[in-house]
Structures are given as C-alpha cells and as structure tokens.
Design an enzyme around this catalytic site. Structure first.
Site, short mmCIF file in Angstrom:
data_model
loop_
_atom_site.label_atom_id
_atom_site.label_comp_id
_atom_site.label_asym_id
_atom_site.label_seq_id
_atom_site.Cartn_x
_atom_site.Cartn_y
_atom_site.Cartn_z
N CYS A 1 34.39 19.83 -23.74
CA CYS A 1 35.10 21.10 -23.84
C CYS A 1 35.54 21.18 -25.29
CB CYS A 1 36.36 21.12 -22.96
SG CYS A 1 35.99 21.05 -21.20
N ARG B 1 30.12 22.65 -27.24
CA ARG B 1 30.75 21.58 -26.44
C ARG B 1 30.88 21.96 -24.97
NH1 ARG B 1 33.40 17.99 -29.87
NH2 ARG B 1 34.55 17.18 -28.10
N TRP C 1 33.33 23.04 -20.29
CA TRP C 1 32.17 22.49 -19.59
C TRP C 1 32.76 21.86 -18.33
CZ3 TRP C 1 30.41 17.58 -18.06
CH2 TRP C 1 29.05 17.49 -17.76
N ASN D 1 40.46 18.75 -23.26
CA ASN D 1 39.09 18.25 -23.29
C ASN D 1 39.15 16.80 -22.80
OD1 ASN D 1 36.46 17.43 -23.94
ND2 ASN D 1 37.05 16.93 -26.03
N GLY D 2 38.43 16.51 -21.72
CA GLY D 2 38.43 15.14 -21.20
C GLY D 2 38.52 15.18 -19.68
N GLU E 1 10.99 11.21 -26.13
CA GLU E 1 11.89 12.20 -26.72
C GLU E 1 11.30 13.61 -26.61
OE1 GLU E 1 14.77 12.56 -27.44
OE2 GLU E 1 14.83 14.27 -28.80
N LYS F 1 13.09 16.77 -24.80
CA LYS F 1 13.35 18.03 -25.51
C LYS F 1 12.82 19.19 -24.71
CE LYS F 1 15.48 17.33 -27.70
NZ LYS F 1 16.47 16.45 -28.25
N GLU G 1 14.94 19.80 -21.38
CA GLU G 1 16.32 20.28 -21.50
C GLU G 1 16.41 21.73 -21.95
OE1 GLU G 1 17.39 17.82 -25.59
OE2 GLU G 1 19.05 18.53 -24.39
N HIS H 1 -1.75 3.90 -13.12
CA HIS H 1 -1.10 3.04 -12.13
C HIS H 1 -0.26 3.87 -11.15
CE1 HIS H 1 -2.58 -0.55 -14.06
NE2 HIS H 1 -2.26 0.00 -15.22
N LYS I 1 27.05 19.56 -25.72
CA LYS I 1 26.57 18.67 -26.77
C LYS I 1 27.31 17.34 -26.84
CE LYS I 1 24.58 18.52 -31.21
NZ LYS I 1 23.25 18.22 -30.66
C1 F6R Z 1 19.56 15.71 -26.15
C2 F6R Z 1 20.84 15.28 -26.65
C3 F6R Z 1 21.56 14.22 -25.93
C4 F6R Z 1 22.35 13.33 -26.92
C5 F6R Z 1 23.24 12.34 -26.14
C6 F6R Z 1 23.98 11.41 -27.07
O1 F6R Z 1 18.95 16.63 -26.99
O2 F6R Z 1 21.33 15.80 -27.62
O3 F6R Z 1 20.71 13.46 -25.14
O4 F6R Z 1 21.45 12.64 -27.72
O5 F6R Z 1 24.16 13.07 -25.38
O6 F6R Z 1 24.78 12.11 -27.96
P1 F6R Z 1 25.31 11.44 -29.29
O7 F6R Z 1 24.15 11.20 -30.16
O8 F6R Z 1 26.26 12.45 -29.86
O9 F6R Z 1 25.98 10.17 -28.88
#
Ligand code: F6R
Length: 607
Positions: free
Chosen positions: A2, A27, A75, A99-100, A481, A485, A488, A504, A602
């Site tokens: 948040c 956030r 969030w 936030n938390g 990765e 990407k 998501e 397999h 994020k």
């Molecule tokens: C995906 C993404 C997340 C972050 C993960 C860790 O695109 O951004 O998977 O990589 O939440 O976040 P950080 O790097 O901030 O610890």
C-alpha cells in the site's frame, strides 16, 4: 503493498497528497482515500478503485482546501477492495492510513471488545482503535502510538492524525518503509521518496520502532520509547522526471528503453584500470577469493536474476550457488553459518520475505551482501555490504530494467570473483569488462530499436491461451523470467522449461494452438536445442525462436528474432530484453493494463 503519504505545510496539501498517491499507485491500486484538516475538522474522501476516482470525487465536492492532509492507495490484504475497507480509517479521534499487516488483529479486536465499533473487515481499523484507546487514556500522541505499537504484531508504516491536533501528522514504522520528506514550504511522510520527488529531494528514512511528527513548522523524530532523536538528512539522487512517464505510453516500455543507460550507470563507476571491481562497495578480492559457496535468496524476478548468477558463478568461478525462494528460506531451517556468504537480491529493498531471510542469515553469522536498487531501503541498510544497482526508479509493476541491470551486475561480480580465484586472468577480466560495459548496452539498444519486429511476432501469438518458453543453460533461466513477464502482464498462462525436460511429460500439452518461444544463444547447445524444437514442431506446435543470428533452425520454426551479433557471454541478457518487449506487445494487443496488472503490487511488504 500500500502507499501512504502525508503533507503539512503552507501550500495546497490535497494537491500534494493526490500527486503523491498517483506516484505510489504502483504499490497498490484497488482503492484509495484521503483525510484532510479543513477548518480544524477532519474531512475524508475514500473509495474502491484507483486514485483518479477519489480525485473525481474531490472535484465534485468543489475541492478540499487544506494545508494538512494524508492519503492512501491500497492493495487489499484483509477485507475485499470496497469503499468501507478503504483507508483512512477513523476510530474516535484517531485517523489512520496503514501499509503492512497487523497479524494479531483478531485477538486485539477480541481484547478490546471491539466488534460493535468496527465498520470494516480490515486489520487497520483494529490498529486505529488500539491507538485511539491509548490516546484516550494518556492524551499524549507519541506516548499513545508507542503504547499501541507494543500491542501490535506484524508490519506497519502508519500515517496518523488526531482530530484534536489539527496541522500535525504522525508516523510510525515497523518492517514497512516510511520516510520524512523535508521541503521549504512544509514536510511530508511517505512510503518512498518517489512520492515527494516533485517537491523535495531531502529525506530521512525512519528505522523500525521510530515515530515522527510533521507540521508546517518542522518535524520531530522519536525512538521507540518516545525520546526525541536526531537523524541524518539524505539527498535523493533520482529526479522527478525519472519517476514520470516522459513521452512514453507506459512506464514498462519507458523502463525497458532505459536499460542500456541503466547498465552503463551501474557498471561504469565500478570499472578500475579497465577491470570491474567491487572494492568500493566493500568487497575486496580477498573476500571473493575466500568464498566457498554462495546462497542467493530473492523473490520473483529478482530470484530469476539469482539463477543467472548461479549459471555464471558456477561456470566462471567453480563456486557452488544455491538459489532460494525467500518465502521458503527461513521455514526450512536452512543450512547456513558463519562460513557462508548470502546474497539478497531486491529491486525495492523492502520485500518482506527477502528481509526476513536476510535477518535469519545475519542471526546465523553469515556474511550478507545485498544487491539493491533503492538507496537507503531496509535491506540495503541491514546487510553487511550493499551493491547498489543504478537503474533509477522502477514504477511499472513488472520488473524489467531492474532485472537486466541485476543480471549484468551479477555477471560482473562473477567475473571479479573468478579473477580473485584466478580461474580467469586479468587480461580476460579486462576483455569481459569491456564486453559488459560497451557491447551489452549497444546490443540491448539494438534490440529496443527493433521493437517493431517483436510487435509482428506478438501479433502472431497474442490470442494464444498458453505459451511455453524453453531454453538450455543460461537460456533456461532467461526463459523462467520471460514466462513470468508474459503471464503477469498479459494473463496468458505460460510455463518455462529446460528444453530437454519437455519430453518428460510437458510435450503432451503441445498442440497447434500452444506456441513455444525457444531461446537459443549458446552455440555449443544449438544441436540439442534443434532436437527439442523438432520434437515440438513434429507435434504441430509453432515455435518462435529468439536466437543467435547463426542458429540453424531452418523452417522448423514459424518465425525468429535474431539477436544482434555480440559476445556469447552476454547474449542471454540481451535475449531477456527481447522477451520483455515481446511480452509488452502481447499484453498491449490483449488490451491489458501493462503498468498495473490485476491483483499485483510492486513492493511486496507482506509475507
Ligand atoms: C515481477 C516482479 C516481482 C519482483 C518481486 C521481488 O515482475 O517485479 O516478481 O521481482 O516481488 O521484488 P524486489 O525485487 O523488490 O524484492
């Protein structure tokens, strides 16, 4: 998870808070709200939906004229996104944004016999009630927050107003970030510096247990017992434009376009005498030469960068690397002690699971190194040593430039370690340094310049329900990765496989409607990759190759994207950028909100 922001000063508080909320939306963006002192009374506006909706509501009221306001973008964790669950929450005289997560909210609610007083399903409202009861008893705001904090288990960054203290906003934090922003015409509290960059670069990062009070006249900071303390003022190196979209349609694309510069900015200051070195980060060759094992702990995309580290470290330095998921790490009693080096990788430096892993490793005496993008973040502050990436603010929820810069920095780190262990010569280190600092940005730039080709590929595949990614060696880790990407931001189901593993079991999922993206940058593995591609093609599966320009795949693939000619060592990282652009175009073609994908946020500051 948040975002919170508050401002008290001589200027328009509502405008500043709304501005801040827009930049904090990464956030969380399922509901928002603000509280403002207007003529000595608290006025709140809150709603399910994004900040724009609250903004619209404020306009409809004819605006809110205030010099002291705070806001929240949510969030949801406890209670669905709804008007009533939106913050601020008001209990008695206490107005709270949070936030938390308050883990013991149910016990606290029972203890306070609070059922009848609670309007929402949130843990935050219980925290507001806890603070309010303390305030009612002692009448002193800092004492009340300190007393209430002792009862709260979990994580919080709070913005608090007391209805009878107009002009003041209080802050408190534990395990969630909170800064004080200091400007000429007033002061801020905020979840992070990007929320206030438009107004000031001067900030103070609060530590766990600390509290603060801001007003138009200044700010005060208190320790956990309520005693006044002084802290150093920092100056942010990011500017406001770095956290804006510029001329781009989306932050995600802007951030991909920034990759070449971000790589240069991160590596250039670490090149000494033509060779990359980490001595200025506090990691000298003696420490590197003594490293017997490396444990990397991270989440999501950052963990995928860790897998790249595993590939390069094991190959170049013959050092075994164990890559762990942060949310699993501490629950399986990991084997880690004073002989070990543990690296935490985190863009935000605030991810709760990664922070918990770091603390456990420190408790066990391991040497801890953090690879972090946000300067002064909690993980950066708590690790023994920090290597900063200089990717600039990453706003899009999907991580792009942070990942490529992490991968480049980890390759540089592996190369220096290899030299320290004398598994490569100084000449080789110098050659590789030049590849990293010069060829890599150029090759990445070239891929970005060919975005239109990736758009054409995206048009072929955007209506698929499932897309597979395959690769071998480092390409297999890039595939992990690339697949994350895609899913998501486009909501297409996707899986990544080590190419040889497909037969397999997973091959049974391949149909003419299930395309596969095949990564092929390793010449020594070309033949094996070809066999795997043929296995797919002969079952009707369509393959799109992201590959070295000499990959001999003939017509076994439906289409291909040839990576620019460059040193094989960096080609997987270049391929990652191509895959980010492919995922971006696919998501746009599907009409998705690429910068704010559904259900995500994020900075994941809850476990
Ligand atoms: C995906 C993404 C997340 C972050 C993960 C860790 O695109 O951004 O998977 O990589 O939440 O976040 P950080 O790097 O901030 O610890």
């Amino acid at each position: 998870m948040c975002g919170i922001i508050g401002y008290s000063g001589r200027s328009d508080a509502t405008g500043r808070v709304i501005d801040g909320l827009y930049s904090l939306e990464y956030r969380g963006y399922d509901s928002a709200g603000i509280a403002a002192f207007v003529g000595g009374e608290v006025k709140t506006v809150k709603s399910e939906g994004r900040v724009a909706r609250v903004c619209e509501m404020i306009k409809n009221f004819g605006g809110i004229k205030s010099n002291c306001a705070m806001g929240h973008t949510r969030w949801a964790t406890h209670g669905a996104p709804s008007d009533v669950n939106s913050h601020p929450h008001i209990c008695g005289k206490t107005v709270l944004v949070h936030n938390g997560i308050i883990e013991n909210y149910a016990e606290l609610a029972a203890e306070l016999d609070a059922k009848a007083d609670l309007l929402s399903q949130t843990d935050t409202e219980v925290a507001a009630l806890t603070i309010d009861r303390s305030y009612f008893e002692c009448g002193d705001p800092i004492k009340a927050i300190a007393e209430a904090s002792k009862k709260l288990a979990g994580s919080y960054a709070f913005g608090i107003m007391f209805a009878d203290l107009p002009g003041s906003i209080f802050g408190a934090k534990k395990d969630s970030p909170l800064i004080i922003g200091i400007s000429d015409d007033g002061n801020f509290i905020a979840s992070d510096i990007t929320a206030v960059l438009k107004y000031t670069k001067k900030y103070i990062a609060l530590s766990d247990g600390e509290m603060c009070r801001i007003s138009a006249d200044g700010y005060e900071i208190f320790d956990a017992l309520g005693a006044p303390i002084k802290k150093e003022i920092c100056t942010a190196t990011w500017n406001a434009e770095a956290a804006e979209r510029g001329g781009y349609d989306h932050f995600m694309y802007k951030e991909i376009a920034e990759e070449p510069t971000a790589i240069k900015k991160t590596l250039a200051p670490r090149v000494k005498g033509g060779a990359v070195a980490f001595a200025d980060d506090g990691i000298d060759d003696i420490m590197l030469s003594e490293m017997k094992k490396l444990t990397v702990v991270a989440c999501g995309t950052a963990r995928h960068a860790g897998l790249i580290a595993k590939y390069y470290f094991e190959r170049l330095c013959r050092v075994p690397v164990c890559v762990d998921i942060a949310s699993e790490f501490r629950y399986r009693d990991p084997i880690i002690d004073a002989d070990d080096t543990l690296m935490i990788i985190s863009q935000s430096g605030e991810t709760a699971d990664s922070l918990a892993a770091l603390r456990l490793a420190r408790e066990r005496g391991a040497k801890t190194v953090a690879l972090v993008n946000v300067i002064g973040s909690t993980i950066a502050r708590e690790a023994d040593t920090v290597i900063y990436t200089h990717a600039g603010p990453e706003i899009a929820v999907a991580s792009t430039k942070a990942y490529t810069v992490q991968a480049a920095t980890l390759l540089a780190f592996a190369l220096r370690t290899a030299y320290a262990k004398r598994t490569i010569s100084f000449e080789e280190l110098k050659r590789c340094t030049s590849v990293l600092t010069s060829e890599l940005p150029k090759a990445t730039e070239s891929v970005i310049g060919r975005s239109a080709e990736l758009y054409e590929a995206a048009r072929k595949y955007f209506s698929a329900d499932d897309i597979f990614y395959i690769g071998r060696g480092a390409d297999g880790y890039i595939a992990d990765e690339a697949s994350l990407k895609l899913k998501e931001i486009s909501y297409i189901h996707s899986e990544a496989y080590a190419a040889g593993e497909l037969k397999h079991g997973t091959l049974s999922l391949i149909t003419p409607k299930t395309p596969t993206v095949a990564l092929a940058t390793r010449r020594s593995l070309f033949e094996k990759m070809m066999s795997n591609i043929r296995e797919i093609a002969s079952r009707g599966g369509k393959v799109f190759a992201v590959c070295a320009d000499d990959f001999p795949c003939g017509d076994a693939v439906e289409a291909r994207f040839d990576l620019p000619a460059c040193d094989e060592m960096i080609m997987p990282i270049v391929a990652a950028t191509a895959c980010q652009i492919l995922a971006y175009h696919i998501a746009i073609l599907r009409g998705c909100d690429v910068d704010k994908p559904r259900n995500l946020a994020k900075s994941v500051t809850v476990e």
